[in-house]
Every structure is written in C-alpha cells, then in structure tokens.
Design a protein around this motif. Structure first.
Motif, PDB file in Angstrom:
ATOM      1  N   PRO A   1      17.810  46.699 155.877  1.00  0.00           N
ATOM      2  CA  PRO A   1      16.616  46.741 155.029  1.00  0.00           C
ATOM      3  C   PRO A   1      16.999  47.389 153.688  1.00  0.00           C
ATOM      4  CG  PRO A   1      16.150  47.583 157.237  1.00  0.00           C
ATOM      5  CD  PRO A   1      17.634  47.432 157.147  1.00  0.00           C
ATOM      6  N   PRO A   2      16.457  46.897 152.596  1.00  0.00           N
ATOM      7  CA  PRO A   2      16.930  47.345 151.267  1.00  0.00           C
ATOM      8  C   PRO A   2      16.351  48.691 150.837  1.00  0.00           C
ATOM      9  CG  PRO A   2      15.211  45.712 150.992  1.00  0.00           C
ATOM     10  CD  PRO A   2      15.433  45.839 152.480  1.00  0.00           C
ATOM     11  N   TYR A   3      16.792  49.741 151.519  1.00  0.00           N
ATOM     12  CA  TYR A   3      16.296  51.071 151.164  1.00  0.00           C
ATOM     13  C   TYR A   3      16.903  51.535 149.835  1.00  0.00           C
ATOM     14  CZ  TYR A   3      20.784  52.615 153.148  1.00  0.00           C
ATOM     15  OH  TYR A   3      22.128  52.781 153.406  1.00  0.00           O
ATOM     16  N   ASP A   4      16.165  52.417 149.176  1.00  0.00           N
ATOM     17  CA  ASP A   4      16.659  53.087 147.967  1.00  0.00           C
ATOM     18  C   ASP A   4      16.839  54.564 148.280  1.00  0.00           C
ATOM     19  OD1 ASP A   4      16.819  51.197 145.742  1.00  0.00           O
ATOM     20  OD2 ASP A   4      14.664  50.926 146.073  1.00  0.00           O
ATOM     21  N   ILE A   5      18.020  55.086 147.995  1.00  0.00           N
ATOM     22  CA  ILE A   5      18.272  56.509 148.210  1.00  0.00           C
ATOM     23  C   ILE A   5      17.596  57.312 147.100  1.00  0.00           C
ATOM     24  CG2 ILE A   5      20.050  58.303 148.291  1.00  0.00           C
ATOM     25  CD1 ILE A   5      20.173  56.544 150.719  1.00  0.00           C
ATOM     26  N   VAL A   6      16.819  58.303 147.509  1.00  0.00           N
ATOM     27  CA  VAL A   6      16.183  59.222 146.552  1.00  0.00           C
ATOM     28  C   VAL A   6      17.050  60.463 146.384  1.00  0.00           C
ATOM     29  CG1 VAL A   6      14.140  60.642 146.108  1.00  0.00           C
ATOM     30  CG2 VAL A   6      13.889  58.387 147.196  1.00  0.00           C
ATOM     31  N   ASP A   7      17.571  60.946 147.512  1.00  0.00           N
ATOM     32  CA  ASP A   7      18.437  62.118 147.490  1.00  0.00           C
ATOM     33  C   ASP A   7      19.301  62.078 148.746  1.00  0.00           C
ATOM     34  OD1 ASP A   7      19.464  64.444 146.447  1.00  0.00           O
ATOM     35  OD2 ASP A   7      17.970  65.738 147.399  1.00  0.00           O
ATOM     36  N   ALA A   8      20.556  62.473 148.619  1.00  0.00           N
ATOM     37  CA  ALA A   8      21.437  62.448 149.792  1.00  0.00           C
ATOM     38  C   ALA A   8      22.477  63.546 149.664  1.00  0.00           C
ATOM     39  CB  ALA A   8      22.129  61.086 149.910  1.00  0.00           C
TER      40      ALA A   8
END
Ligand code: MFK
Length: 215
Positions: free
Chosen positions: A100-107
C-alpha cells in the motif's frame, strides 16, 4: 520525502554472504524522474480495473495494450536490490507497487509514523479495506520500526492483527509502529491504525534479528 529511514548505501556488487542484504543501494534516480508518476499510473490502473465493468471490446483492446507493455519490460528485468520498485526511497512505500502506498511522516529508533489512504484496489468487502492489506501495511512498517531500532535486518516471526473497527477506503489514515521491547534477537513491535480518533486496527508482532548470512 520528509523523513525516510536512514538506509546506508552499498555497492550492488557487495557480497551479502547468502544473507538478507543489510544495506542496499538507495536511489532517487533509478527509473528516471518520472518513475513516481509511472508507479502512480500503475496503481491507478489497478484501482480502475478493480472498479470497472469493461465491455468485451474494451477488454480485448486493453489486453492487447497490456501484452505490448509487458513485452517492453521483458528485457529490463533486474534484481530486488536494484529495482526502483522497492529502492526509490523518495516515493511512497519505496516505490514498491506490492505495498500500500504509505507516506512516511517520521521514522527513527523511536518508531515510524506514516499515512496511508486505501483505495478501490484494497477493497475487501462492502466498502471496507481488505484485512490482508492492513496486515501487509503493518508487516512492512513494523519491520522498518524494528530495523531502525536495532540497526539490523529482521524477519517477521509472528504478526497478530486485531481488527477493532472497519478500515475505510479513500480516507487518510494514520499508522504508527514502535518497538515495545527487545530481548536478545527478539524485537517485539506494536502498531496502531487510526482514522482520526477511531482505532481501526492494532498490531502485536515479533521480529527476529537475522544472524550474519541468514537468509
Ligand atoms: C528499511 C526497510 C524495512 C523493510 C521491512 C520489511 C519487513 C518485511 C518482513 C517480512 O515480511 S519477512 C517474511 C515473513 N517472515 C518469514 O518468512 C520468516 C520465516 N521464519 C524464519 O525465517 C525463522 O523462523 C526466523 C528467522 C523468524 C526465526 O528463526 P531463527 O532460527 O533465526 O531463530 P530461532 O528459531 O532460534 O528463534 C529465536 C528466538 O525467537 C523465538 N521465536 C521464533 N519464532 C517465534 C514465533 N513464531 N513465536 C514466538 N517466538 C518465536 C524462539 O523461541 C527463540 O526464542 P529464545 O531466544 O528465547 O529461545
């Protein structure tokens, strides 16, 4: 790209002794500047196929188009470490069309925050997302949280999902995964998926840090 995991670069020719490669060539260039738009079109096509009732004539036309497009890619196959679909860290879900095309906000070592909007391709039934896609989302982001915490590559030993309420399509959701505790090679990871204040699903997973050379 706001906050992608810090994955070290290594030469594609580096030996990895039969094990899961601990580093891989990250890239924001492979496939060209329009590779993200290309993946976007592939994803839109999957959504439209899932939603469409094509005429027999249109099915035949699209079949011919797809045969032609598949033939164009035959000579460009490469391994998983150099395919942009999986290594383009500037794109949602690293450009990996399987995810699924998730977007990373913080990692980082404290956890991974991301957003995800499930679409028609992810439909389970009666308007809700398929639980398998929720598990897939948690597996990847949970694995990322584990890897960033211990600075090593892990594999999933178990992945338990509690589906607390329906996961909607076409609504931006917040997903968070974090390491609960580490015991030797065992990395216990938890996760949540929310629509606003409403909890859709929770994850409880065990990831095992791979030994050198372990596949
Ligand atoms: C930045 C990029 C991020 C990318 C993230 C991608 C994430 C994707 C993750 C995946 O989807 S990986 C694919 C799905 N997983 C697999 O295919 C794993 C298949 N199983 C295995 O390869 C092995 O079983 C495994 C590596 C998980 C463990 O085998 P090992 O031989 O390394 O460990 P071992 O069996 O000795 O177990 C180590 C410890 O974990 C415990 N353990 C292992 N499996 C368990 C289990 N299922 N439940 C509970 N405990 C478990 C085991 O009891 C033991 O505990 P103790 O150290 O206390 O003795």
């Amino acid at each position: 790209m706001s906050a992608q995991p810090d994955v070290e670069s290594s030469s594609a020719s580096d030996a990895h002794e039969g094990g899961f490669r601990p580093t891989f060539d990250v890239s924001t260039e492979r496939g060209g500047p329009n590779y993200g738009k290309f993946v976007g079109q592939v994803r839109e096509f999957m959504d439209r196929v899932r939603a469409a009732l094509p005429s027999a004539e249109l099915t035949d036309e699209l079949l011919a188009d797809l045969k032609s497009m598949n033939a164009k890619l035959v000579d460009f196959e490469t391994d998983e470490w150099t395919s942009p679909s999986g290594t383009r860290i500037d794109l949602p879900a690293r450009g990996n069309i399987t995810l699924p095309p998730y977007d990373i906000v913080d990692a980082g070592p404290d956890g991974v925050d991301a957003t995800i909007t499930f679409t028609r391709f992810n439909l389970g039934g009666n308007g809700a997302a398929h639980g398998g896609f929720v598990a897939l989302l948690f597996d990847d982001l949970g694995g990322m949280a584990a890897a960033l915490n211990i600075e090593g590559i892990c594999r999933t030993a178990y992945l338990k999902i509690d589906y607390r309420s329906l996961t909607p399509l076409n609504s931006e959701l917040a997903v968070r995964c974090w390491v609960d505790r580490v015991e030797g090679r065992k990395v216990y990871v938890r996760g949540t998926l929310h629509e606003g204040d409403r909890l859709c699903a929770e994850m409880d997973a065990l990831f095992i840090k791979l030994k050198p050379g372990q596949p």
